[in-house]
Each structure stands twice: as C-alpha cells, then as structure tokens.
Design a protein around this motif. Structure first.
Motif, PDB file in Angstrom:
ATOM      1  N   HIS A 220      91.492 -78.119  75.868  1.00 24.25           N
ATOM      2  CA  HIS A 220      90.943 -76.883  76.426  1.00 24.25           C
ATOM      3  C   HIS A 220      92.028 -75.924  76.910  1.00 24.25           C
ATOM      4  O   HIS A 220      91.731 -74.776  77.234  1.00 24.25           O
ATOM      5  CB  HIS A 220      90.018 -77.207  77.609  1.00 24.25           C
ATOM      6  CG  HIS A 220      88.807 -77.969  77.232  1.00 24.25           C
ATOM      7  ND1 HIS A 220      87.673 -77.362  76.745  1.00 24.25           N
ATOM      8  CD2 HIS A 220      88.538 -79.301  77.269  1.00 24.25           C
ATOM      9  CE1 HIS A 220      86.751 -78.273  76.500  1.00 24.25           C
ATOM     10  NE2 HIS A 220      87.257 -79.458  76.811  1.00 24.25           N
TER      11      HIS A 220
ATOM     12  N   ASN B 158      79.538 -81.850  85.019  1.00 21.63           N
ATOM     13  CA  ASN B 158      79.900 -81.790  83.613  1.00 21.63           C
ATOM     14  C   ASN B 158      81.272 -81.132  83.574  1.00 21.63           C
ATOM     15  O   ASN B 158      81.400 -79.938  83.846  1.00 21.63           O
ATOM     16  CB  ASN B 158      78.869 -80.958  82.847  1.00 21.63           C
ATOM     17  CG  ASN B 158      79.242 -80.757  81.393  1.00 21.63           C
ATOM     18  OD1 ASN B 158      80.351 -81.071  80.957  1.00 21.63           O
ATOM     19  ND2 ASN B 158      78.310 -80.213  80.634  1.00 21.63           N
TER      20      ASN B 158
ATOM     21  N   ASN C  54      83.117 -80.041  81.343  1.00 20.11           N
ATOM     22  CA  ASN C  54      83.268 -78.890  80.452  1.00 20.11           C
ATOM     23  C   ASN C  54      82.954 -77.575  81.167  1.00 20.11           C
ATOM     24  O   ASN C  54      83.453 -76.526  80.783  1.00 20.11           O
ATOM     25  CB  ASN C  54      82.403 -79.049  79.207  1.00 20.11           C
ATOM     26  CG  ASN C  54      82.933 -80.136  78.307  1.00 20.11           C
ATOM     27  OD1 ASN C  54      84.139 -80.284  78.128  1.00 20.11           O
ATOM     28  ND2 ASN C  54      82.038 -80.921  77.751  1.00 20.11           N
TER      29      ASN C  54
END
Length: 180
Positions: A154, A79, A81
């Motif tokens: 991000h 993932n 993230n």
C-alpha cells in the motif's frame, strides 16, 4: 487546489506545513513558544515553506498505533485496509482530532510548493539550529504485529515520493545551515 485539508503555521519569516505524525505537535510547540504565528490554509509564495517528511512505513505504524490507542481499539477490531483511506478533506475531522493519522503524507505535499523538506531523522539538528531548542519527539512505541510485506504493498507511491525527495536538492541537510 489541495487534496487534503492543509494547515500552515505562518510567522514573519516562514510557513511550516503541518503533517500529522511527522513531529508537528513538537514543532508547533516550539514555534508557539518562540515567536508570533498564525494558522493559515493557503501558501504564501513570498515566504520560505518547509515541512518534515518521514519514512512511510514508520509513519504508518506510528499513526495506526496512535489512532487505535486514541479510539481505545485493538488491531483485531478494525479492517486494516481502512487505515489507508484518508478523511482529511473534512476540516471538522481535523478540529476534533478525528482523522486517520496512518494515511499517506503525499497528499499534503501536492500544490504546497515546499522549498525545504526536513527528514524527521534530522529534525533535532534543524530545530536546534533554527530555534535553539530540541525536543524528544513523541514516538509511540509500536505494540502492533503487522505483516510488513502486506503493508508495503500500500506504500509504493509513498516510497516513490519519499525517495525522490531524499535524492532531491530540496532535502535540507545540516551543511546548508539556517534557511530562515
């Protein structure tokens, strides 16, 4: 108080703040081969403190590629993230090398009172001037296909800090000459 586990390489003249994926392995190799040093976890205000900064996107990609290769994983296995979450607070992770190399460099800079920031693009000049040595920094060839726009969402704070340092009097340039 630090927000991550920080490590300085201390010599008689300076303290160098290690930040992973910012040339730290190459820099430590030069320091270790050039002079007496020790690793410490606290700043010494009586010595010049310096570190290397790197473009946040380039650093993220390099760190992610490094971690995936190290753990023998592919981008599809994770993932993405989770790559933005730090686990630097646990010193045991650092001792084993099991840390997130893609996470922000900003937490390393908090409360470290750095006197000079060296952009990684100027690192060879800096090393040649201060240690009479240069190294080809271990640059990991990027094999990842990432959505740059998604990643950049991000990295907003990282770029704010990076750009502020780029425009500050604390960014070392060759015209300043030796700092130690």
């Amino acid at each position: 108080m630090y927000f991550v586990f920080v490590e300085f390489v201390e010599t008689e003249k300076f303290q160098y703040l290690k930040i992973q994926k910012n040339g730290s392995s190459s820099i430590c190799e030069i320091i270790e081969n050039s002079m007496d040093f020790k690793y410490v976890n606290n700043k010494n205000l009586n010595k010049i403190r310096w570190t290397v900064i790197r473009d946040p996107y380039e650093r993220f990609v390099s760190g992610l590629q490094y971690d995936l290769t190290r753990q023998k994983l592919n981008l599809e296995d994770i993932n993405i993230n989770e790559a933005f979450v730090s686990n630097y607070l646990n010193p045991m992770n650092g001792l084993k090398g099991n840390m997130n190399h893609a996470t922000s460099q900003v937490p390393f800079l908090i409360n470290t009172d750095i006197n000079y920031y060296i952009d990684i693009k100027d690192l060879d000049i800096f090393l040649n001037m201060h240690f009479n040595k240069t190294l080809n920094i271990n640059k990991t060839e990027c094999k990842l296909t990432l959505d740059r726009q998604e990643i950049m969402k991000h990295l907003v704070v990282d770029y704010q800090v990076y750009n502020q340092i780029q425009n500050s009097p604390y960014l070392w340039k060759w015209q300043q000459g030796k700092i130690f």
